[in-house]
Enzyme design. Structure first.
Site, PDB file in Angstrom:
ATOM      1  N   LYS A 109       0.888  -1.426   0.258  1.00 53.84           N
ATOM      2  CA  LYS A 109       0.576  -0.580  -0.111  1.00 53.84           C
ATOM      3  C   LYS A 109       0.917   1.789   0.044  1.00 53.84           C
ATOM      4  O   LYS A 109       2.187   1.025   0.554  1.00 53.84           O
ATOM      5  CB  LYS A 109      -0.918   0.618   1.075  1.00 53.84           C
TER       6      LYS A 109
HETATM    7  N1  GLU Z   1      -7.517   0.608  -2.976  1.00 51.06           N
HETATM    8  C1  GLU Z   1      -8.457  -0.247  -3.199  1.00 51.06           C
HETATM    9  C2  GLU Z   1      -7.959  -2.125  -1.694  1.00 51.06           C
HETATM   10  O1  GLU Z   1      -8.079  -1.251  -1.257  1.00 51.06           O
HETATM   11  C3  GLU Z   1      -7.910  -1.584  -4.360  1.00 51.06           C
HETATM   12  C4  GLU Z   1      -6.095  -2.289  -4.530  1.00 51.06           C
HETATM   13  C5  GLU Z   1      -6.066  -3.063  -5.979  1.00 51.06           C
HETATM   14  O2  GLU Z   1      -6.891  -2.362  -6.767  1.00 51.06           O
HETATM   15  O3  GLU Z   1      -4.865  -2.920  -5.776  1.00 51.06           O
HETATM   16  O4  GLU Z   1      -8.374  -2.908  -1.824  1.00 51.06           O
END
Ligand code: GLU
Length: 419
Positions: A109
């Site tokens: 993240k």
């Molecule tokens: N931000 C989204 C999540 O928390 C999507 C993450 C992604 O598609 O890599 O799942």
């Protein structure tokens, strides 16, 4: 929310959930040690030029939590509340999220501590390009694949992809997902998280013998997740009685005109001026009358201050970490079913995976194909989770963690630890 609730580390809360499942799996100390530490945490400065001249500096983060099952995967968040602790928790959750729906990814993240509402498009672009440039060595289709999260859009992904491609001297669409369609995005990606929330909620409602027409739904948050979830709930015949965003909550016991709210939010990025319901506070919204509650905003929204007052029978966590462990225990005691974030909002990353696959093939699928594969992926794994619930008599969250941890541990054991 009091400071006390906010002050507890988000990562600390996340670890509490992990430990519960790890105990049931009788996970040994070595595995626990490895899985409770992030592989890599990167913090860097992002100097950028204001349109009016002069430089300011923001802080950027990327946490790559675990690579046992594949390249890192997870969004980038632009928000004033972004901290290393929050990004680490979110990367930790991505690890379990990808594993629980069986995607060949690890967890990661990223984030920038900033308030996009105060930034022009040009400033946003400069920040994004500098953010991407700082990460050139550690991201890539086989290393770590970012995506949108709170306040980051397909346009932001396009700038990220372009910056990376410029540095690599080759077009690399697979370095990020959630891109606009024209440059390698996937059909159905924008709606995917909200769609996943609805797919699982409806499956669970059927399991609870609740017909869609009998379900009053409240959705907290009207960003990418909340707005599509609300729209799809309404399309499937549920009565959406409450919605909210930073401008506050809107409630109508007869059902809100979701189409109107959706159109408003699409155009103005806010529900300001929505006149289809009574104005209530966000706090009131969470404890208002409903059968299904979808927290689709930020962390810790359901906590010891309001958990006992929640009236919903089913909570579907569109956001990451919206329930504190204390609130979760209250829900379990009261028999409220919680479809946990790592499962409930996995629709987004599932279609991100499809996007990555399509980019690598250079061949793009029809929307119906994307949606069908999404539903299949979510339901197969959701039903597997339900089996664990029945077998171990544990809450859904614990079962989801058990499956996810078990899958990561299997990969880790097969690969061995390079020590
Ligand atoms: N931000 C989204 C999540 O928390 C999507 C993450 C992604 O598609 O890599 O799942």
């Amino acid at each position: 929310m009091t400071t006390a609730v906010r002050d507890v580390s988000v990562f600390g809360d996340a670890i509490a959930y992990f430990n519960e499942a790890a105990d049931l799996l009788e996970l040994d100390a070595s595995m626990r040690a490895i899985l409770t530490h992030p592989s890599r945490q990167i913090i860097f400065s992002i100097p950028f030029q204001r349109d009016a001249g002069g430089f300011e500096v923001f802080t950027g983060y990327r946490v790559q939590y675990n690579f046992a099952r594949g390249p890192g995967k997870g969004g980038i968040r632009y928000h004033p509340g972004v901290t290393l602790d929050e990004v680490t928790a979110l990367a930790f959750w991505m690890t379990w999220k990808c594993a629980v729906v069986d995607l060949p990814f690890g967890g990661a993240k990223g984030g920038v501590t900033c308030d996009p509402a105060t930034l022009s498009m040009n400033e946003l672009e400069r920040i994004t390009r500098r953010y991407a440039a700082e990460l050139v060595e550690v991201v890539g289709p086989d290393k770590d694949v970012p995506a949108p999260d709170v306040n980051t859009t397909p346009q932001v992904m396009a700038w990220f992809m372009d910056t990376y491609s410029m540095h690599m001297r080759q077009n690399t669409p697979g370095v990020v997902t959630g891109k606009p369609l024209a440059i390698g995005g996937s059909r159905g990606r924008v709606e995917a998280t909200g769609r996943g929330v609805t797919i699982l909620a409806l499956d669970e409602m059927a399991n609870m013998h609740m017909r869609p027409e009998e379900a009053r739904v409240v959705v907290q948050g009207f960003g990418n997740v909340g707005m599509y979830a609300a729209k799809l709930f309404a399309e499937r015949g549920c009565k959406v009685v409450g919605i909210s965003d930073i401008t506050g909550g809107y409630y109508n016991a007869q059902g809100l005109n979701v189409e109107k709210a959706f159109a408003l939010a699409k155009e103005h990025h806010s529900l300001e001026g929505f006149d289809g319901g009574d104005r209530i506070s966000n706090a009131e919204l969470l404890v208002s009358d409903c059968e299904v509650l979808v927290p689709a905003a930020l962390e810790k929204q359901l906590n010891t201050e309001n958990a006992n007052l929640v009236k919903a029978k089913l909570i579907v966590e569109g956001a990451n970490g919206p329930t504190t462990p204390e609130a979760d225990r209250i829900f379990n005691k009261k028999g409220i079913i919680v479809i946990p974030d790592i499962m409930a909002n996995a629709g987004g990353v599932t279609v991100s995976y499809f996007e990555w696959v399509q980019d690598r093939m250079g061949y793009f699928w029809k929307e119906a194909e994307v949606n069908e594969r999404l539903e299949d992926t979510l339901l197969v794994n959701f039903h597997e989770m339900r089996k664990i619930v029945n077998q171990y008599k544990v809450p859904y969250r614990t079962a989801a963690y058990m499956i996810a941890i078990d899958r990561v541990v299997q990969s880790l054991k097969l690969r061995g630890v390079y020590a």
